[in-house]
Design a protein around this motif. Sequence first.
Motif, mmCIF file in Angstrom:
data_model
loop_
_atom_site.group_PDB
_atom_site.id
_atom_site.type_symbol
_atom_site.label_atom_id
_atom_site.label_comp_id
_atom_site.label_asym_id
_atom_site.label_seq_id
_atom_site.Cartn_x
_atom_site.Cartn_y
_atom_site.Cartn_z
ATOM 1 N N LYS A 262 0.811 -1.223 0.000
ATOM 2 C CA LYS A 262 0.000 0.000 0.000
ATOM 3 C C LYS A 262 0.845 1.274 0.000
ATOM 4 O O LYS A 262 0.330 2.363 -0.212
ATOM 5 C CB LYS A 262 -0.926 0.022 1.231
ATOM 6 C CG LYS A 262 -1.865 -1.163 1.329
ATOM 7 C CD LYS A 262 -2.807 -1.246 0.123
ATOM 8 C CE LYS A 262 -3.758 -2.422 0.242
ATOM 9 N NZ LYS A 262 -4.631 -2.549 -0.958
ATOM 10 N N GLU B 168 1.585 11.271 -11.323
ATOM 11 C CA GLU B 168 0.751 11.268 -10.129
ATOM 12 C C GLU B 168 0.623 9.840 -9.587
ATOM 13 O O GLU B 168 0.773 8.873 -10.329
ATOM 14 C CB GLU B 168 -0.637 11.829 -10.440
ATOM 15 C CG GLU B 168 -0.632 13.298 -10.832
ATOM 16 C CD GLU B 168 -0.047 14.180 -9.730
ATOM 17 O OE1 GLU B 168 -0.397 13.961 -8.548
ATOM 18 O OE2 GLU B 168 0.770 15.065 -10.054
ATOM 19 N N PRO B 169 0.337 9.681 -8.269
ATOM 20 C CA PRO B 169 0.265 8.343 -7.661
ATOM 21 C C PRO B 169 -0.670 7.383 -8.397
ATOM 22 O O PRO B 169 -0.321 6.221 -8.629
ATOM 23 C CB PRO B 169 -0.235 8.633 -6.237
ATOM 24 C CG PRO B 169 0.271 10.012 -5.951
ATOM 25 C CD PRO B 169 0.186 10.752 -7.258
ATOM 26 N N GLU B 170 -1.871 7.884 -8.761
ATOM 27 C CA GLU B 170 -2.808 6.980 -9.442
ATOM 28 C C GLU B 170 -2.288 6.572 -10.823
ATOM 29 O O GLU B 170 -2.543 5.451 -11.295
ATOM 30 C CB GLU B 170 -4.195 7.619 -9.553
ATOM 31 C CG GLU B 170 -4.262 8.916 -10.350
ATOM 32 C CD GLU B 170 -3.944 10.156 -9.524
ATOM 33 O OE1 GLU B 170 -4.191 11.270 -10.022
ATOM 34 O OE2 GLU B 170 -3.456 9.989 -8.371
ATOM 35 N N GLU B 171 -1.538 7.464 -11.473
ATOM 36 C CA GLU B 171 -0.953 7.130 -12.777
ATOM 37 C C GLU B 171 0.157 6.088 -12.624
ATOM 38 O O GLU B 171 0.287 5.177 -13.447
ATOM 39 C CB GLU B 171 -0.403 8.398 -13.436
ATOM 40 C CG GLU B 171 -1.486 9.392 -13.842
ATOM 41 C CD GLU B 171 -0.915 10.718 -14.327
ATOM 42 O OE1 GLU B 171 -1.562 11.369 -15.188
ATOM 43 O OE2 GLU B 171 0.161 11.121 -13.839
ATOM 44 N N ARG C 29 0.339 3.853 -10.173
ATOM 45 C CA ARG C 29 -0.312 2.588 -9.828
ATOM 46 C C ARG C 29 -0.865 1.896 -11.077
ATOM 47 O O ARG C 29 -0.728 0.681 -11.244
ATOM 48 C CB ARG C 29 -1.450 2.829 -8.831
ATOM 49 C CG ARG C 29 -0.998 3.177 -7.427
ATOM 50 C CD ARG C 29 -0.494 1.975 -6.676
ATOM 51 N NE ARG C 29 -0.173 2.280 -5.285
ATOM 52 C CZ ARG C 29 0.344 1.411 -4.437
ATOM 53 N NH1 ARG C 29 0.595 0.176 -4.847
ATOM 54 N NH2 ARG C 29 0.618 1.757 -3.203
ATOM 55 N N ALA C 30 -1.492 2.679 -11.950
ATOM 56 C CA ALA C 30 -2.053 2.105 -13.179
ATOM 57 C C ALA C 30 -0.939 1.573 -14.087
ATOM 58 O O ALA C 30 -1.052 0.486 -14.669
ATOM 59 C CB ALA C 30 -2.883 3.148 -13.913
#
Length: 744
Positions: A371, A381-384, A386-387
């Motif tokens: 996590k 960005e963090p979500e980018e 992660r993807a």
Amino acid sequence: MNPLDKDAFEELLNNCGDEPIRTPGAIQPHGVLLTLSEPDLRIVQISANVQELLGCAAQDMVGEPLQRLVGADYAQAIEKAAQQDNSLDGAELFFTLNGATFEGFVHRHQGVLVLELEVKDPAFQPRMVDGKPNNLGRMLQRLQRAKTLQALYEVSVQEIQQITGYDRVLIYRFEEEGHGQVIAEATSPDMEVFQGLFFPASDIPEQARELYRTNWLRIIPNADYQPVPLVPKLRPDTGQPLDLSFASLRSVSPIHCQYMKNMGVLSSMSISLLKGDKLWGLISCGNRQPLHVPHELRSACQTIGQVLSLQISAMEALEVSRQRDEKIETLALLNQAMIDSTENVFDGLAQQPQLLMALANAGGVAIIEDKQLHRYGNCPEPEEIRALHKWLQTSSQKVFSSHQLSLVYPPAAAFTQVASGVLAMSLPKPVDNGVLWFRPEVKENINWSGDPNKPLNLEDSDGGLRLRPRTSFEIWKVEMAGISTKWSHGDLFAANDLRRSALESDLARQVLREQRAVQARDDLVAVVSHDLRNPMTVISMLCGMMQKAFSSDGQHTSRRIATAIDTMQQATSRMNTLLEDLLDTSKIDAGRYTITPQPLAVAEMFEEANALLSPLALDKDIEISFHAEPQLKINADPERLFQVLSNLVGNAIKFTPRSGKIGVVAMASGDEIVFSVRDTGEGIPPEQLPYVFDRYWTVKEGNPSGTGLGLYITQGIVEAHGGRIEAQSEVGRGTEFRFTVPKV
């Protein structure tokens, strides 16, 4: 171009890759080509220009002996040359036929002997240096003196232009994406300069590249030639076209000839540059007028190409080694950070973000551990992230790299400014993890020779639509976007080495955790066993005292109490046995099971076992026998080995029906004593037999009191003695356990 034309264009472009360039059915006209049968050297196929060059009709020569065409002496010289395994071992073949001088070459391919008679151009004059012919040794010395790759390229093109007289000689290097770049050039003053220009991959189709890879040199003296067909057209033995892959006279694609004319040259020569067994690039020569370079000079040029190939491989290997050496110190520091981390390897790396970015010359780095997500420098960005990481997990590559990420991962187009390039590695763990290095976009103008997006066109001809090579080679500037600087060999090495170190460190942590867990379990078992043994002993003693007070022959109440006391006594005994088994199992699991071996007579051990175990067998009317060969002695721990016999015989008694038989035998076999315990019980089902020595295995039926540890401990004791144990069984007929112990 309308849709129909576009479809036709795509079809023709695909067909271009299937053009039979190895089997064109024709040759160039500056020589005669024949195929010969062996060993009689009769002409099987011959080029149609034999009439023009040698004054003989092609059809009349088919089936005739070679000497009819070239004479007995020349035929004998050709036969001798054909017997050499290597064409370099044979003498040079020169012929004077029909008033012209020819040079001969012989090779075999696909079961055919091919003879080429190439016309020597009397007008060709070799270039002179300081009034002397060029010397191959001097040229090789200049190549060896070059200190850098670029200097090596420059010397090569200059030497080849000097000895051959071509207007242009350039080195063309293939890039990973398929296109090529001119990295060195020697050009006549009035020629267009291609130095630094990129050429589209479609200029050299894949099958042409493969032919370049397997053939060091190709020459076209005059692109304006008319192909000369072979007679007969097909091989008589196979009915297939003749494969001319290794024939210097092989006719080339008409598209290629037109391509040459569009570039303003009529003559060309190409020399392959190989790195290992892969095509690295080409030395490409061009001349505005027809030019037939003789074989001797072509061989010199080929030698330069081969030496250059070796030098390129050696210098690039040195460069890779240098790049790796630059990373060693940083890798060592990061490895120590992973080792010193109290949490995990990724937490250790997160403590050294600057070192981690410097390792791969990155602008940003992201570290993922379940996590947690750490970002340093310029990152998406963090979500980018992660993807992207989720997409990377679908790749089978242990280390992934791309300097144009948006081409393979379209969502990356949203963050090209910070991450046009990515280098990533991860470990095989059940949670998300990994390190991702990012490089920003580096916009630059690339100069192409012509529009790279439109290299070929269509034109109408008598036969319908056909491909027309591009006619424009003017500089076409293209701004390259979404691209970062490439990841070097050193960067890839660093990522792989860091991953290896992380794996080792992570594995060491797992082993340490498991060792601590085993130690904690062993300590717990030892404490529990010790703390329980004393109360168990007290309970057993109290049960014995109470048994004296209550008789099983007394009143009803007294009998019930006596029965309860017997049950308590049995339960206490079983608890003690279980505690002992747990202690033994713990020691075996930890590899700390110890024995105290001493010389032991097998016959004496059997007497003791018989005395203790026979009463148990007699209770079930089971016949039990012990037999040992005379004078057998073993080196064993008497208490532990008796435990093995007791366990195996006890199981045999337990699972053998009344009136059955049990036999215990010991016999010598080489340096071992083999013990056998055989019964006539119900046997073990075949699907369970492989698991009898596993922990907690037990036959449920008829064995409600079994712990399932007896055979596991038995195996541990036997193996501690340096022996082995195995089981054989047949349902309904019985079971045999065999184990070995070393002799004294």
